[in-house]
Scaffold this active site. Structure first.
Site, PDB file in Angstrom:
ATOM      1  N   LYS A  47     -13.039  -1.362   5.647  1.00  0.00           N
ATOM      2  CA  LYS A  47     -12.392  -2.326   6.534  1.00  0.00           C
ATOM      3  C   LYS A  47     -12.914  -2.210   7.959  1.00  0.00           C
ATOM      4  O   LYS A  47     -13.322  -3.193   8.543  1.00  0.00           O
ATOM      5  CB  LYS A  47     -10.885  -2.161   6.478  1.00  0.00           C
ATOM      6  CG  LYS A  47     -10.337  -2.811   5.204  1.00  0.00           C
ATOM      7  CD  LYS A  47      -9.226  -2.091   4.548  1.00  0.00           C
ATOM      8  CE  LYS A  47      -8.972  -2.694   3.164  1.00  0.00           C
ATOM      9  NZ  LYS A  47      -8.108  -1.872   2.341  1.00  0.00           N
ATOM     10  N   ASP A  85      -2.011   6.825   5.997  1.00  0.00           N
ATOM     11  CA  ASP A  85      -3.036   5.938   5.457  1.00  0.00           C
ATOM     12  C   ASP A  85      -3.406   4.954   6.562  1.00  0.00           C
ATOM     13  O   ASP A  85      -2.629   4.073   6.912  1.00  0.00           O
ATOM     14  CB  ASP A  85      -2.478   5.202   4.231  1.00  0.00           C
ATOM     15  CG  ASP A  85      -3.468   4.176   3.670  1.00  0.00           C
ATOM     16  OD1 ASP A  85      -4.585   4.052   4.197  1.00  0.00           O
ATOM     17  OD2 ASP A  85      -3.088   3.497   2.689  1.00  0.00           O
ATOM     18  N   TRP A  89       0.826  -1.210   0.000  1.00  0.00           N
ATOM     19  CA  TRP A  89       0.000   0.000   0.000  1.00  0.00           C
ATOM     20  C   TRP A  89       0.850   1.246   0.000  1.00  0.00           C
ATOM     21  O   TRP A  89       0.562   2.199  -0.733  1.00  0.00           O
ATOM     22  CB  TRP A  89      -1.002  -0.024   1.139  1.00  0.00           C
ATOM     23  CG  TRP A  89      -2.051  -1.059   0.901  1.00  0.00           C
ATOM     24  CD1 TRP A  89      -2.268  -2.192   1.613  1.00  0.00           C
ATOM     25  CD2 TRP A  89      -2.996  -1.094  -0.187  1.00  0.00           C
ATOM     26  NE1 TRP A  89      -3.289  -2.917   1.048  1.00  0.00           N
ATOM     27  CE2 TRP A  89      -3.754  -2.269  -0.057  1.00  0.00           C
ATOM     28  CE3 TRP A  89      -3.278  -0.245  -1.264  1.00  0.00           C
ATOM     29  CZ2 TRP A  89      -4.770  -2.628  -0.948  1.00  0.00           C
ATOM     30  CZ3 TRP A  89      -4.293  -0.590  -2.154  1.00  0.00           C
ATOM     31  CH2 TRP A  89      -5.023  -1.769  -1.986  1.00  0.00           C
TER      32      TRP A  89
HETATM   33  C1  LIG Z   1      -7.497  -1.422   1.286  1.00  0.00           C
HETATM   34  C2  LIG Z   1      -6.411  -0.431   1.424  1.00  0.00           C
HETATM   35  C3  LIG Z   1      -6.247   0.623   0.518  1.00  0.00           C
HETATM   36  C4  LIG Z   1      -7.100   0.764  -0.720  1.00  0.00           C
HETATM   37  O1  LIG Z   1      -8.323   1.272  -0.413  1.00  0.00           O
HETATM   38  P1  LIG Z   1      -9.399   1.633  -1.544  1.00  0.00           P
HETATM   39  O2  LIG Z   1     -10.464   2.283  -0.724  1.00  0.00           O
HETATM   40  O3  LIG Z   1      -9.806   0.357  -2.208  1.00  0.00           O
HETATM   41  O4  LIG Z   1      -8.757   2.568  -2.504  1.00  0.00           O
HETATM   42  C5  LIG Z   1      -5.246   1.528   0.753  1.00  0.00           C
HETATM   43  N1  LIG Z   1      -4.428   1.425   1.822  1.00  0.00           N
HETATM   44  C6  LIG Z   1      -4.556   0.426   2.711  1.00  0.00           C
HETATM   45  C7  LIG Z   1      -3.615   0.342   3.870  1.00  0.00           C
HETATM   46  C8  LIG Z   1      -5.537  -0.536   2.533  1.00  0.00           C
HETATM   47  O5  LIG Z   1      -5.660  -1.539   3.421  1.00  0.00           O
END
Ligand SMILES: *Cc1c(COP(=O)(O)O)cnc(C)c1O
Length: 360
Positions: free
Chosen positions: A195, A171, A102
């Site tokens: 999530k 993030d 990521w």
């Molecule tokens: C799932 C995830 C993403 C991607 O998220 P989207 O909403 O599908 O763009 C980005 N960073 C992390 C750490 C993730 O777990």
């Protein structure tokens, strides 16, 4: 009705209580004779939902007057671009830490916008790893420092956030509101909702207000944080149903005692699962270095790929869903987000014991 043990990485498990409320309110929301999805985003019924979502997230994250909560679209993946488009000015440098899949994606997008300095790269290390964030050579005067709190695929998690001179951007897609932290350390945090917060289609951004005015006004209107900040995320039509579910999840979290309350539960869940492989005599081996083990995404290997395949197949037959590791790393992964209960952990650890006894 029989619910699965849902270990999906995302979209992921939602609290049953939340789904039941949504089900009950689906056709007639609060006696209005229509679904919340059918209401105007400028009307009274939705307005109350939106306001409660903002207020509850504020309470849960300890948002003070100098920060603003935004509900955006485009997922965390759009934030990979929107962050540098807004915060990385001409001639400036942004610091990034490459801790895995990521973080790598975030870096790629930032490099399209401006100058990126990669402070450390542990993305290819096995067992999966992260650097010591306190020992990094941060760029003096960097526009911001970007980190990924939890690498969803690798199963590693930052244990202690660094105090950086430049605004810290994080993030938090896969561990937002799974544990307590001090928002004051951050300039901006973001997370796709699917999530730990709700369904896909909503992205939570919390931004320190002094950063709102950094973006060039030549940037398309929808990409400027200031646009949605001025309009309380109602500049255009927001994903109203997603925000409604997120609001219900935020209520559920408050009832669990907020971030600190849910953290206690999450640590107990993770401890039990990690203990199952630490006590397996090396049959189940954790994929992440021990001191960085994630309490949200638990990754491990079996003695062979054949056994891993068999393990996942038999677990699936027992309604334990989503245990296959990400295709880029293989092995097994259990995503044990907030809504995954101890009953799921118990089912999995007891299956692990049986499987080892039969295939050890
Ligand atoms: C799932 C995830 C993403 C991607 O998220 P989207 O909403 O599908 O763009 C980005 N960073 C992390 C750490 C993730 O777990």
């Amino acid at each position: 009705m029989s619910r699965a043990f849902n270990f999906n990485a995302g979209p992921a498990a939602l609290p049953l209580e939340v789904l039941e409320i949504a089900q009950k309110e689906l056709i007639d929301f609060n006696g209005t004779g229509m679904s919340i999805m059918e209401h105007s985003h400028r009307g009274k019924a939705y307005d109350a939902v939106h306001a409660e979502a903002v207020a509850n997230i504020g309470k849960l994250l300890g948002v003070t007057d100098d920060y603003q909560v935004l509900f955006l679209q485009g997922g965390a993946s759009l934030q990979f671009a929107q962050v540098p488009l807004n915060l990385l000015g001409e001639g400036q440098t942004a610091d990034y830490v490459n801790t895995g899949a990521w973080a790598s994606k975030a870096i790629k997008e930032a490099q399209k916008v401006g100058k990126v300095n990669i402070l450390a790269d542990t993305s290819k290390e096995i067992p999966t790893n992260m650097p010591d964030f306190d020992a990094l050579a941060y760029t003096p005067g960097a526009a911001y420092v970007h980190v990924t709190s939890n690498e969803t695929i690798a199963g590693t998690q930052i244990q202690k956030f660094p105090n950086t001179a430049s605004p810290l951007v994080c993030d938090m897609s896969s561990d937002i509101l799974s544990r307590a932290f001090d928002l004051k350390q951050f300039g901006l945090i973001y997370a796709g909702a699917q999530k730990n917060l709700g369904p896909s289609g909503v992205t939570l951004v919390v931004i320190r207000k002094d950063l709102l005015e950094r973006a060039p006004t030549t940037l398309p209107t929808m990409l400027q944080y200031r646009t949605q900040a001025k309009e309380n995320s109602l500049y255009n039509t927001p994903p109203t149903f997603g925000i409604y579910i997120l609001m219900l999840v935020s209520r559920w979290l408050l009832a669990k005692g907020g971030a600190a309350g849910i953290e206690k539960i999450n640590r107990a869940k993770a401890d039990k699962l990690y203990a199952a492989f630490d006590n397996s005599g090396g049959y189940y081996r954790g994929s992440a270095v021990k001191h960085l083990r994630s309490i949200m995404n638990v990754t491990w290997r079996l003695p062979s790929e054949e056994l891993e395949e068999k393990f996942i197949k038999e677990a699936t037959a027992l309604k334990m869903i989503g245990l296959k590791g990400h295709r880029s790393v293989g092995g097994c992964r259990a995503s044990i987000y907030n809504a995954v209960g101890m009953d799921a952990i118990d089912a999995l650890t007891s299956f692990m014991k049986d499987f080892q006894a039969k295939n050890g």
